[in-house]
Design an enzyme around this catalytic site. Structure first.
Site, PDB file in Angstrom:
ATOM      1  N   ASP A  21       0.807  -1.108  -0.009  1.00  0.00           N
ATOM      2  CA  ASP A  21       0.155   0.003  -0.075  1.00  0.00           C
ATOM      3  C   ASP A  21       0.701   1.150   0.059  1.00  0.00           C
ATOM      4  O   ASP A  21       2.020   1.263   0.532  1.00  0.00           O
ATOM      5  CB  ASP A  21      -1.145  -0.003   1.179  1.00  0.00           C
ATOM      6  N   ASN A  69     -10.529  -2.424  -6.761  1.00  0.00           N
ATOM      7  CA  ASN A  69      -9.677  -1.537  -7.652  1.00  0.00           C
ATOM      8  C   ASN A  69     -10.314  -1.240  -8.692  1.00  0.00           C
ATOM      9  O   ASN A  69      -9.627  -0.299  -9.568  1.00  0.00           O
ATOM     10  CB  ASN A  69      -8.373  -2.177  -7.483  1.00  0.00           C
TER      11      ASN A  69
END
Ligand code: FPP
Length: 247
Positions: A21, A69
């Site tokens: 991340d 996503n």
């Protein structure tokens, strides 16, 4: 490169899972477009894979693209798909030479056909490699994976091939994408976020967790070393009580 001296080779996690991340924030903080963060993140992943192999970690699973996503701007999604494909094409021969077995988990049917082909190739070509098992989660979501397992099992019951009474944890596990692979021992999430984000929820029931503020593109061997040091200080009991040492 050898294992740092103060790490115990007997207590190296067999399976490391990573939520990579902070690519976007890494890029923003440098005035770069988000995709520059993903490009750098891919380089980091390559470096960390090599480090895991050097230090005796037998499996690495990285979250590359979640079922959520797709909601990112289309240019970013397209870029990521292209990046996965290009990297696979470019890195496959070297990974194969180094004994990396590549797997992909997730709903791969929704990926662009050319990427799908590249994925199938890489899995077939490296299937017998044994140095390290490298799994990329792409279009992966844990709830989706568990729901899919329920569906498959329900079908077997409906077809009379299975009795409801025979459903147990082992059977559910056999219907997950990760069937026949041991659960992660350690999860690392970068960039200061402290949540699982729908990643390996079933598999990580007893996984140790390590969170660091470092953005993924800046994560390196030193950072991995610190995570492993923290892991080695944990007392893993798997819900049991440790027997008291007799005096
Ligand atoms: C999270 O950062 C990163 C991703 C969703 C993409 C991960 C992909 C890579 C690291 C490329 C890896 C390449 C291969 C071949 C798997 P973010 O974009 O959510 O960052 P932010 O939270 O700062 O916006």
């Amino acid at each position: 490169m050898n294992l740092p001296l103060d790490l115990d080779p007997q207590k190296i996690p067999q399976h490391l899972a990573i939520i990579m991340d902070g690519n976007g924030r890494w890029a923003n903080s440098r005035g770069l477009p988000r995709i520059a963060g993903h490009r750098q993140g891919a380089k980091t992943l390559k470096e960390i894979l090599r480090c895991c192999k050097d230090w005796g970690i037998k499996a690495l699973t990285a979250y590359a693209f979640s079922t959520e996503n797709w909601q990112r701007p289309i240019e970013e999604v397209d870029f990521l798909m292209l990046l996965f494909e290009r990297l696979l094409r470019r890195e496959l021969a070297e990974m194969h030479r180094e004994g990396v077995r590549i797997s992909f988990i997730g709903d791969l049917s929704a990926l662009p056909p050319s990427l799908h082909t590249e994925i199938a190739n890489s899995m077939a070509e490296t299937a017998k490699n044994q140095e390290i098992h490298f799994t990329l989660a792409v279009n992966y979501g844990s709830r989706n994976e568990i729901t899919r397992a329920c569906y498959q099992i329900a079908e077997l019951v409906e077809q009379g091939k299975l009795n409801a009474a025979d459903i147990n944890e082992n059977l559910v596990e056999q219907h997950l994408y990760t069937a026949n692979t041991p659960a992660p021992d350690l999860l690392i999430r970068t960039s200061g976020e402290m949540r699982l984000s729908n990643f390996l929820l079933w598999q990580m029931a007893y996984t140790e967790m390590y969170f660091t503020d470092i953005f993924w593109p800046d994560f390196n061997r030193e950072a991995l070393y610190k995570a492993l040091l923290s892991y080695q200080q944990r007392d893993r009991r798997f819900g049991k009580v440790k027997p008291l040492l007799s005096a």
